[in-house]
Structure formats: C-alpha cells, structure tokens
Design a protein around this motif. Structure first.
Motif, short mmCIF file in Angstrom:
data_model
loop_
_atom_site.label_atom_id
_atom_site.label_comp_id
_atom_site.label_asym_id
_atom_site.label_seq_id
_atom_site.Cartn_x
_atom_site.Cartn_y
_atom_site.Cartn_z
N ALA A 105 0.82 1.50 -10.46
CA ALA A 105 1.53 0.73 -9.45
C ALA A 105 2.08 -0.56 -10.03
O ALA A 105 3.20 -0.99 -9.69
CB ALA A 105 0.61 0.43 -8.27
N ILE A 106 1.33 -1.21 -10.92
CA ILE A 106 1.79 -2.44 -11.55
C ILE A 106 2.98 -2.16 -12.46
O ILE A 106 3.94 -2.93 -12.51
CB ILE A 106 0.64 -3.11 -12.32
CG1 ILE A 106 -0.40 -3.68 -11.33
CG2 ILE A 106 1.14 -4.20 -13.25
CD1 ILE A 106 -1.69 -4.14 -11.99
N ASP A 107 2.93 -1.05 -13.20
CA ASP A 107 4.01 -0.71 -14.12
C ASP A 107 5.28 -0.26 -13.41
O ASP A 107 6.38 -0.39 -13.95
CB ASP A 107 3.56 0.43 -15.05
CG ASP A 107 2.67 -0.06 -16.18
OD1 ASP A 107 2.35 -1.26 -16.22
OD2 ASP A 107 2.29 0.77 -17.02
N ALA A 108 5.17 0.27 -12.22
CA ALA A 108 6.32 0.83 -11.52
C ALA A 108 7.37 -0.25 -11.25
O ALA A 108 7.05 -1.43 -11.09
CB ALA A 108 5.88 1.47 -10.21
N PRO A 109 8.65 0.13 -11.18
CA PRO A 109 9.71 -0.88 -11.00
C PRO A 109 9.57 -1.62 -9.68
O PRO A 109 9.26 -1.04 -8.65
CB PRO A 109 11.00 -0.05 -11.05
CG PRO A 109 10.58 1.36 -10.81
CD PRO A 109 9.19 1.48 -11.34
N SER A 110 9.84 -2.92 -9.75
CA SER A 110 9.65 -3.79 -8.59
C SER A 110 10.98 -4.33 -8.09
O SER A 110 12.04 -4.12 -8.69
CB SER A 110 8.70 -4.93 -8.93
OG SER A 110 8.24 -5.57 -7.75
N LEU A 111 10.91 -5.05 -6.98
CA LEU A 111 12.09 -5.59 -6.32
C LEU A 111 11.66 -6.69 -5.37
O LEU A 111 10.49 -6.81 -5.03
CB LEU A 111 12.84 -4.50 -5.56
CG LEU A 111 12.25 -3.95 -4.26
CD1 LEU A 111 13.25 -3.05 -3.55
CD2 LEU A 111 10.95 -3.21 -4.46
N GLY A 138 4.78 -16.11 -9.14
CA GLY A 138 6.10 -15.78 -8.63
C GLY A 138 6.60 -16.60 -7.47
O GLY A 138 7.63 -16.25 -6.89
N GLY A 139 5.92 -17.68 -7.07
CA GLY A 139 6.44 -18.49 -5.98
C GLY A 139 6.64 -17.68 -4.72
O GLY A 139 5.74 -16.98 -4.24
N TRP A 184 12.17 -4.82 -17.39
CA TRP A 184 10.79 -5.27 -17.13
C TRP A 184 10.83 -6.77 -16.87
O TRP A 184 10.66 -7.57 -17.78
CB TRP A 184 9.89 -4.97 -18.33
CG TRP A 184 9.75 -3.50 -18.62
CD1 TRP A 184 10.56 -2.71 -19.37
CD2 TRP A 184 8.70 -2.66 -18.13
NE1 TRP A 184 10.09 -1.43 -19.40
CE2 TRP A 184 8.95 -1.35 -18.65
CE3 TRP A 184 7.58 -2.85 -17.32
CZ2 TRP A 184 8.12 -0.27 -18.37
CZ3 TRP A 184 6.75 -1.79 -17.05
CH2 TRP A 184 7.01 -0.51 -17.56
N ALA A 185 11.09 -7.17 -15.64
CA ALA A 185 11.31 -8.59 -15.36
C ALA A 185 10.61 -9.11 -14.11
O ALA A 185 10.43 -10.32 -14.00
CB ALA A 185 12.81 -8.85 -15.23
N LEU A 186 10.23 -8.26 -13.18
CA LEU A 186 9.77 -8.73 -11.88
C LEU A 186 8.29 -8.42 -11.66
O LEU A 186 7.87 -7.27 -11.74
CB LEU A 186 10.59 -8.09 -10.76
CG LEU A 186 12.10 -8.30 -10.81
CD1 LEU A 186 12.76 -7.64 -9.62
CD2 LEU A 186 12.45 -9.77 -10.87
N GLY A 187 7.55 -9.44 -11.34
CA GLY A 187 6.15 -9.24 -10.99
C GLY A 187 5.24 -9.40 -12.19
O GLY A 187 5.56 -8.97 -13.29
N ARG A 188 4.09 -10.03 -11.95
CA ARG A 188 3.08 -10.13 -12.98
C ARG A 188 1.71 -9.92 -12.34
O ARG A 188 0.78 -10.70 -12.49
CB ARG A 188 3.17 -11.47 -13.72
CG ARG A 188 4.41 -11.56 -14.60
CD ARG A 188 4.32 -12.63 -15.66
NE ARG A 188 4.66 -13.94 -15.13
CZ ARG A 188 3.93 -15.03 -15.32
NH1 ARG A 188 2.81 -14.96 -15.99
NH2 ARG A 188 4.32 -16.17 -14.81
#
Length: 590
Positions: free
Chosen positions: A505-511, A480-481, A557-561
């Motif tokens: 926690a990984i599945d939860a929505p990110s920002l 993610g730079g 489902w777009a942010l964080g890996r």
C-alpha cells in the motif's frame, strides 16, 4: 469488480517478527529506536529516543522548538487509543489586534512572531515519564552523541540551506553561523543543542529518590528546566529583537518566559470512526485528524470498485471525498470546536450524495444545524507537490517527519513531530535551534473557528493514525503538511478494503487534491487541482482530466512518505513497513 490486485513485488519487504519493530522517515531514528528495544526498553523508551534523534537527522523538518502529535495504545489497555498532545498554544501577546497593528493580514510563514509555545520536548518527556521505563540520560544518549560527534546531512537539508542562504546572510546571522558551514561538507555538529540536552539530564540527576516515583520526579525536574530555565529565557530574549519575516518586514516576537512556564503537554481522548469494520482513531479538531475519519466514512458506504485509488472512478471518488472533508476542516475545525455532527450518518450520507461524476470546483462545506460555516479567503494559487519548498524570504510550505514503534509486550505508538525547522526563524545562539511557526495556521479573523487567540492551540496539520481491528493494531503516519491525511487515505483504503500489505500500500502510486485552503502562508487554494504520481497510469490520468480535474504530474516516486508498524495480538506477530521515496525512510525489527 474488485480492487486492483496488489503488486507481486515491492521495493522492500514488509518486515515481520515477534520481538519489536520500528519505522520512521530517517534511518538514524529507526536504528536508534530499534537499539533501545534490543537493550530492553519498551516502545515508549524507543520512540522518545528516536524522536530526539530526528531533531538532528531531519532539522529542516522538525526541531526542539516545534511541536508534535502522537497516538498510542498500551499493553495494559490495548483497545483504548490515547492522543499525546504536544501542540503549544499562542502566547499571551499573540492577539489579532497586535498582528493587525504590525500591518499584517496573515500570520507570517517565517519569523519569531509566528511562534507558538514549543510543545514537542515537553510531550516527549511526558510520554517517557508515564509510559517508558528508562532514565532520561539513557534515552537521550543517542541524540547527545549525534549532536557532539555529528550527523550526515541529507541532500534535502543542504538544499534547504542553499535556498535560504541569502536570508541567513542578510537577515538572520545566527542561522548563518550555525548552518552555512554545513555546505562545506562533512558531519554536522550542534554543541549548543548538546548542552541543552545535557542540562535536562543534569536537572533530572538532582532528584535522588529511588523507584518509580523518583524516576517520574527526575523527568519532571527536566521538564521544569526546559520550561523555566535557559531555553525559555534565551528564546524569549533573543526573539524580542526585530528580524525579517516571510512578509519581508521586520517584527519582534511576543513569546515570554511566562508562556513557556504555563504550558504542559498531556493526553486527550481520541476521536474514532469505523471503516470496513476497523476502528480508526485520530486526534481532535485542533488537528486535521477528523478529516480522515470523515473521508473514510464517506467512502465506507461505497462498493470496493468505486473507491479503488488505482482506477479512474476510484481516484475521482477519493479526491472528491477529500475535497468535501477538507472544506469541512477549513470551515469548522479549531481548538475546542465541536465537530461530532460531521461524522453522523445524516451528514455523511449527504456528503456522499454530493459526489458527482465530474470534478467539483466550489468550496462546499457541510450544512450543520444552527451553525454558519466559516468561509476563508479563497486565493487561487499554484498546485503544490506537498514537499517543502522555500524561497529566499523564508516562505516555506511545511513538512515534517514521523516515527512508529511496536514492542513485544503489545505497546504501539505513532508520533508526528514537526515545526522548529531550521528555516522557521532565526537560530537562538545559546540553544542551537529556533522556534516554530505554527501560528501561521491561525486566521486574523475572530469569526474563524481557528482564529488567533492567546492560549488557544493553532489548528495543526500533524496527524498520526492508530487502527484497532479485532486483535490487529496498526500505527502509521506521514509527513506532508496538508497532504498528511490525503496520503494516508489511499494507503488505508488499499490495506483495509483492498487486502494490500502495508508495504504494498505504501509503494502504490499516490495522489492528492489542492482544493483546500493551504494551512501554510500565504494560504492559497486551487479548486480543481489534483497532483498524482505518474505511475497511476495514462488511462487513469486521462480519465481524471476528462472529468474536469486539473492534473499535475509529480514524478514516478514523489508523493507520500508513510511509515507503519502493526501487530496481531492473537498470533504475536509484529510487522513494519517504510516509504522508499527519497531513499531515507527505513523499517527495522525482528
């Protein structure tokens, strides 16, 4: 008020067992690392084998011409986090004066002039030598086989090749020759890179001594071959030919065989901070790692309901804490920079007090005694989603990959390799790969703590994390730079303060916020930008907008890996969790 309850269901289970666990951003790397564990290798044998496979599985996100940062603890010393340093420095010819003479105000984002000395391969070999148990040929067998037999390329790899097709055809013919045939479908093969790996194995076999000393000498022989043999000379000679860069101009590289030979990967002490009683360990100020520590320390002084990322107040507070910590990154971080004062109680208290009820829109670094903060150019640009984007000139927002392994003996390791993306610079025909562009993170301003300087490491975005909490250990990271710390932060807050499992926690929505000076060319800034996953919810999103945040919706489902592994030494239980976004990251174990 307490945390938002974790979801009753997740996209996949948090894997648990007692034998060994692996998680990564690509199923082939996970499968390879787990196969090594199943055959008796330890976590370090496994992570190195998986790391070399990532060169082939995710070539648009990392390569042998790139770099890495790792962090680990060993079974023999489980309470001491150690940083694996695989970031090469600027070549001797990479001076501010030279770049200015080339008509440049910034280091280009693509092209050989932006290449630092490749550090990833040497770092993998050092880690294998000192903490692994297998011979080099056994560890590299998977990568060599994939390079010769072929790998299925991800849709994102093919999309990257399509975006830079014109650049390859018109300016980088060696890249066109290697990568454009992949668009016709089928498995991708890289025999030139297989030959490079075979040469390392052959060099190791020239040492006949038995025992541990002989094994170390064999791996060192491979390191010498890498740094003084075909790779060093072919790369240096090839990049001396002027070629197109992301600026649109043609430049020659400055890296030399002597630059390759002078570099040695190695180890450093970690920087640590406490959050909710757990010790969080990161690499030093030559990375963005301490940014996460500062943000966690700011949040640690607040009640749970004020830092819950699933609520309006918590999301606002997390974003504002990140803005402050990232401003300090941009003002103070660089190779050798002293940043310990940023983690002191006095500074943290002042930073916490600087968070108001509304979105801030100013660049606000901390005031440190006797020091003037560097004020980088604030060029307003569009918000980015954090995933790689490439235009036809090769301008790319960086991204990377990640791998974590824990074994039954108690060794645990997280590594984030990157750079040397297929779109970084022209492919070196004899090698089957290109060099990276990490120098784009250095400023052509001697006043900057991260100024371009021969022999100095450019400040990298690569930033894996190790957490030590009593008998529990956790290793994690994400591509993610500039978003790497930002996507790890809500995961850690939900795990350590909210009681979420790793997969929850990984599945939860990110920002994340875009109120930072982009580490990647052309280095823009968006003072109030926030990017969120739509699943954060209309009420939270509308609340952020009322507070003055400029919100961009990234999708469901777009942010964080993020991927992660962990263990509890008291019970012997191991676990692993992986990111579902993109349908390529997987965990495995038993």
């Amino acid at each position: 008020m307490t945390f938002t309850p974790p979801p009753a269901f997740t996209t996949r289970p948090t894997l648990t067992g007692t034998f060994g666990m692996t998680a990564s951003t690509h199923w082939l790397a996970t499968a390879t690392a787990q196969a090594v564990l199943e055959r008796g290798g330890n976590a370090f044998d496994a992570v190195v084998a998986g790391g070399f496979v990532l060169h082939l599985a995710e070539p648009h996100l990392n390569g042998p011409g790139g770099d890495l940062v790792g962090i680990f603890a060993t079974a023999d010393d489980p309470t001491t986090p150690v940083v694996l340093m695989g970031q090469g420095p600027a070549p001797r010819g990479a001076t501010i004066e030279h770049f200015r003479a080339e008509g440049l105000d910034l280091v280009p984002g693509a092209g050989g002039l932006a290449a630092s000395v490749p550090g990833a391969v040497d770092a993998w070999l050092v880690l294998l030598r000192d903490h692994g148990t297998w011979e080099l040929g056994d560890v590299l067998a998977w990568a060599i086989d994939y390079a010769r037999a072929g790998v299925p390329l991800l849709p994102s790899v093919l999309a990257t090749i399509r975006r830079v097709r014109a650049l390859f055809e018109q300016g980088w013919p060696s890249s066109a020759a290697l990568w454009l045939p992949a668009l016709d479908g089928g498995l991708f093969r890289n025999p030139a890179y297989a030959d490079v790996l075979d040469s390392l194995v052959h060099a190791s076999c020239t040492v006949r001594d038995d025992g541990p000393i002989g094994r170390a000498a064999r791996i060192d022989a491979a390191r010498t071959e890498w740094s003084t043999g075909l790779v060093a000379h072919a790369a240096s000679t090839f990049l001396q030919q002027p070629h197109r860069h992301s600026t649109g101009g043609a430049h020659a590289g400055v890296i030399t065989p002597e630059d390759f030979a002078a570099f040695d990967a190695g180890y450093e002490d970690a920087v640590t901070a406490s959050f909710r009683g757990a010790t969080v360990a990161k690499a030093g100020s030559w990375t963005q790692g301490p940014t996460l520590l500062e943000a966690l320390r700011i949040l640690d002084g607040l009640p749970d309901d004020a830092i819950d990322p699933s609520t309006e107040l918590g999301a606002h507070t997390v974003i504002e804490a990140l803005k402050l910590a990232l401003a300090d990154r941009d003002a103070y971080f660089g190779d050798g920079a002293a940043i310990g004062e940023l983690l002191t109680d006095a500074v943290i208290g002042a930073r916490r007090g600087a968070i108001g009820p509304s979105a801030s829109s100013d660049f606000r670094p901390a005031s440190l005694e006797g020091r003037e903060p560097f004020l980088p150019p604030l060029i307003v640009g569009e918000s980015g989603l954090g995933e790689p984007t490439i235009d036809r000139r090769g301008h790319t927002r960086g991204d990377t990959c990640h791998i974590d392994v824990v074994d039954r003996w108690g060794n645990i390791v997280a590594v984030t390799p990157s750079g040397g993306w297929l779109q970084s610079s022209p492919t070196i025909p004899e090698l089957g790969f290109c060099l990276g562009t990490r120098l784009q993170m250095a400023w052509l301003d001697p006043a900057a703590p991260s100024a371009l300087q021969p022999g100095a490491r450019p400040r990298t975005t690569l930033t894996p994390t190790l957490i030590l909490d009593g008998s529990r250990s956790i290793a994690l990271g994400t591509p993610g730079g500039d978003q790497q710390e930002q996507w790890q932060l809500p995961v850690l807050v939900r795990m350590l303060a909210g009681g979420y499992t790793a997969q929850q926690a990984i599945d939860a929505p990110s920002l994340h916020t875009t109120a930072l000076v982009d580490s990647f060319w052309p280095r823009t800034w968006n003072p109030t930008g926030v990017v969120v996953e739509d699943r954060l919810g209309a009420a939270v999103i509308e609340g952020l907008e009322r507070r003055g945040h400029s919100v961009t919706l990234a999708g469901e489902w777009a942010l964080g890996r993020v991927s992660a592994v962990g263990m509890d030494a008291a019970t012997g239980e191991l676990w692993a969790a992986a990111n579902p976004r993109g349908m390529q990251g997987y965990a495995a174990g038993r």
